[in-house]
Design a protein around this motif. Structure first.
Motif, mmCIF file in Angstrom:
data_model
loop_
_atom_site.group_PDB
_atom_site.id
_atom_site.type_symbol
_atom_site.label_atom_id
_atom_site.label_comp_id
_atom_site.label_asym_id
_atom_site.label_seq_id
_atom_site.Cartn_x
_atom_site.Cartn_y
_atom_site.Cartn_z
ATOM 1 N N LEU A 35 -17.962 21.553 26.986
ATOM 2 C CA LEU A 35 -18.312 22.110 28.289
ATOM 3 C C LEU A 35 -19.479 23.074 28.162
ATOM 4 O O LEU A 35 -19.494 23.940 27.283
ATOM 5 C CB LEU A 35 -17.116 22.860 28.884
ATOM 6 C CG LEU A 35 -15.838 22.059 29.111
ATOM 7 C CD1 LEU A 35 -14.733 22.973 29.613
ATOM 8 C CD2 LEU A 35 -16.079 20.915 30.093
ATOM 9 N N ARG A 36 -20.462 22.938 29.038
ATOM 10 C CA ARG A 36 -21.492 23.969 29.145
ATOM 11 C C ARG A 36 -20.863 25.175 29.829
ATOM 12 O O ARG A 36 -20.025 25.037 30.730
ATOM 13 C CB ARG A 36 -22.688 23.474 29.952
ATOM 14 C CG ARG A 36 -23.475 22.369 29.286
ATOM 15 C CD ARG A 36 -24.834 22.206 29.960
ATOM 16 N NE ARG A 36 -25.707 23.341 29.672
ATOM 17 C CZ ARG A 36 -26.820 23.624 30.359
ATOM 18 N NH1 ARG A 36 -27.177 22.871 31.384
ATOM 19 N NH2 ARG A 36 -27.572 24.660 30.032
ATOM 20 N N ILE A 37 -21.282 26.367 29.426
ATOM 21 C CA ILE A 37 -20.662 27.593 29.911
ATOM 22 C C ILE A 37 -21.687 28.419 30.676
ATOM 23 O O ILE A 37 -22.789 28.684 30.182
ATOM 24 C CB ILE A 37 -20.087 28.419 28.744
ATOM 25 C CG1 ILE A 37 -19.028 27.605 27.993
ATOM 26 C CG2 ILE A 37 -19.496 29.733 29.256
ATOM 27 C CD1 ILE A 37 -18.542 28.277 26.718
ATOM 28 N N GLY A 38 -21.310 28.829 31.880
ATOM 29 C CA GLY A 38 -22.136 29.716 32.685
ATOM 30 C C GLY A 38 -21.338 30.919 33.139
ATOM 31 O O GLY A 38 -20.107 30.942 33.055
ATOM 32 N N THR A 39 -22.033 31.935 33.612
ATOM 33 C CA THR A 39 -21.374 33.118 34.157
ATOM 34 C C THR A 39 -21.955 33.420 35.529
ATOM 35 O O THR A 39 -23.151 33.229 35.774
ATOM 36 C CB THR A 39 -21.546 34.338 33.233
ATOM 37 O OG1 THR A 39 -22.943 34.569 32.979
ATOM 38 C CG2 THR A 39 -20.840 34.110 31.905
ATOM 39 N N LEU B 57 -10.708 31.196 24.048
ATOM 40 C CA LEU B 57 -11.000 30.367 25.215
ATOM 41 C C LEU B 57 -12.436 29.860 25.191
ATOM 42 O O LEU B 57 -12.697 28.679 25.462
ATOM 43 C CB LEU B 57 -10.741 31.165 26.495
ATOM 44 C CG LEU B 57 -11.138 30.501 27.817
ATOM 45 C CD1 LEU B 57 -10.436 29.162 27.998
ATOM 46 C CD2 LEU B 57 -10.834 31.441 28.986
ATOM 47 N N LEU B 58 -13.374 30.725 24.856
ATOM 48 C CA LEU B 58 -14.772 30.305 24.801
ATOM 49 C C LEU B 58 -14.988 29.257 23.718
ATOM 50 O O LEU B 58 -15.736 28.286 23.910
ATOM 51 C CB LEU B 58 -15.668 31.520 24.579
ATOM 52 C CG LEU B 58 -15.681 32.533 25.736
ATOM 53 C CD1 LEU B 58 -16.418 33.801 25.328
ATOM 54 C CD2 LEU B 58 -16.299 31.940 26.989
ATOM 55 N N HIS B 59 -14.330 29.434 22.577
ATOM 56 C CA HIS B 59 -14.412 28.416 21.524
ATOM 57 C C HIS B 59 -13.817 27.093 22.004
ATOM 58 O O HIS B 59 -14.357 26.017 21.706
ATOM 59 C CB HIS B 59 -13.685 28.893 20.269
ATOM 60 C CG HIS B 59 -14.484 29.828 19.412
ATOM 61 N ND1 HIS B 59 -15.611 29.431 18.724
ATOM 62 C CD2 HIS B 59 -14.323 31.151 19.139
ATOM 63 C CE1 HIS B 59 -16.110 30.461 18.051
ATOM 64 N NE2 HIS B 59 -15.350 31.517 18.289
ATOM 65 N N ARG B 60 -12.718 27.150 22.740
ATOM 66 C CA ARG B 60 -12.102 25.924 23.253
ATOM 67 C C ARG B 60 -13.045 25.214 24.222
ATOM 68 O O ARG B 60 -13.165 23.984 24.195
ATOM 69 C CB ARG B 60 -10.773 26.264 23.939
ATOM 70 C CG ARG B 60 -10.025 25.063 24.534
ATOM 71 C CD ARG B 60 -9.541 24.091 23.468
ATOM 72 N NE ARG B 60 -8.677 24.730 22.501
ATOM 73 C CZ ARG B 60 -7.355 24.880 22.654
ATOM 74 N NH1 ARG B 60 -6.756 24.425 23.747
ATOM 75 N NH2 ARG B 60 -6.633 25.470 21.727
#
Length: 277
Positions: free
Chosen positions: A153-157, A144-147
């Motif tokens: 998409l920038r990724i945040g938590t 999912l993170l690779h997708r």
């Protein structure tokens, strides 16, 4: 890591909720970023906490045995609860409150002259095991993170806890923004962590998709600030209802935009969500 991880320690204005975006982009804005809750969304939290507490007790027993002789695990939890009651500034900071508890227990067990050293050593042991999540990932997490990356998409938590992407090697190449409750002195379901994440991602909330396992702590506050939401219930479902879209959610602040049973099924549906936004 895509860039140096940006953590969400807020300015005074942001902490007071004054950094909210003031205007919306055009209708049907493109999704530019995605935020994830961590515990029980990307991995199973309970075995990690059990392991971290066990490692903490083993460390204290081997190095400072009077502490575990004086305090059971339940007694240590009671001390932490008392410390939070006495020091409201610790309520939203799980690491600081646990360190304060360890310091109090060290003093109570007769190590008053070493209490700060003991607290520092012990909290590092706890955090090392607290962030050892790799063996507890839900299926499909890494894919999912690779997708997300492949879709640009920038990724945040966004988390209430003390899981920290800087301490989690497999997350480091993916996550560019991290906000925890301690950064904004407010825990979910407050909207402040979500607003801070959008600010750091340099996106209007309507351009950000939030993914979490809690209606109360993820879906409701994210929708309140204008983010779109994906609900992946915990414990995991076999997948019934995957991809269900609940309309525009007008007047339905509790309704997620999408529901998936697993990270794998969400990964399979993500491109359609992004392209159909």
């Amino acid at each position: 890591m895509p860039s140096d991880l940006v953590k969400g320690a807020a300015t005074d204005d942001a902490a007071n909720g004054q950094d909210q975006p003031t205007s919306s982009p055009a209708s049907s804005p493109q999704i530019r970023a995605i935020t994830f809750d961590l515990d029980d969304t990307l991995w199973s939290c309970t075995p990690i906490i059990v392991s971290a507490l066990s490692a903490l007790r083993e460390f204290l027993t081997s190095r400072y045995p009077s502490i575990t002789q004086t305090y059971t695990l339940e007694a240590m939890r009671a001390v932490e609860k008392r410390v939070k009651g006495e020091r409201p500034a610790l309520v939203h900071d799980m690491t600081a409150s646990k360190r304060a508890m360890l310091r109090e227990c060290a003093i109570g067990a007769g190590y008053e002259h070493q209490c700060d050293q003991i607290a520092d050593e012990a909290i590092e042991v706890f955090l090392a095991h607290r962030n050892a999540v790799e063996h507890h990932l839900f299926e499909g997490c890494t894919d999912l993170l690779h997708r997300c990356q492949a879709l640009g998409l920038r990724i945040g938590t966004v988390t209430n806890g003390n899981a920290d992407p800087e301490r989690i090697p497999f997350l480091q190449p993916f996550v560019s923004v991290h906000v925890c409750a301690a950064h904004v002195n407010a825990s979910k379901p407050s909207p402040l962590p979500f607003l801070r994440a959008c600010e750091l991602l340099e996106c209007h909330p309507s351009q950000v998709l939030h993914v979490g396992d809690s209606i109360e702590n993820d879906v409701v506050p994210a929708r309140q600030v204008g983010m779109r939401t994906v609900y992946i219930p915990y414990p995991r479902d076999s997948g019934s209802g995957d991809g269900v879209k609940n309309g525009d959610g007008s007047g339905q602040q509790c309704a997620p935009d999408y529901v998936f049973g697993t990270l794998t099924s969400f990964c399979e549906g993500l491109q359609g969500i992004v392209q159909g936004a």
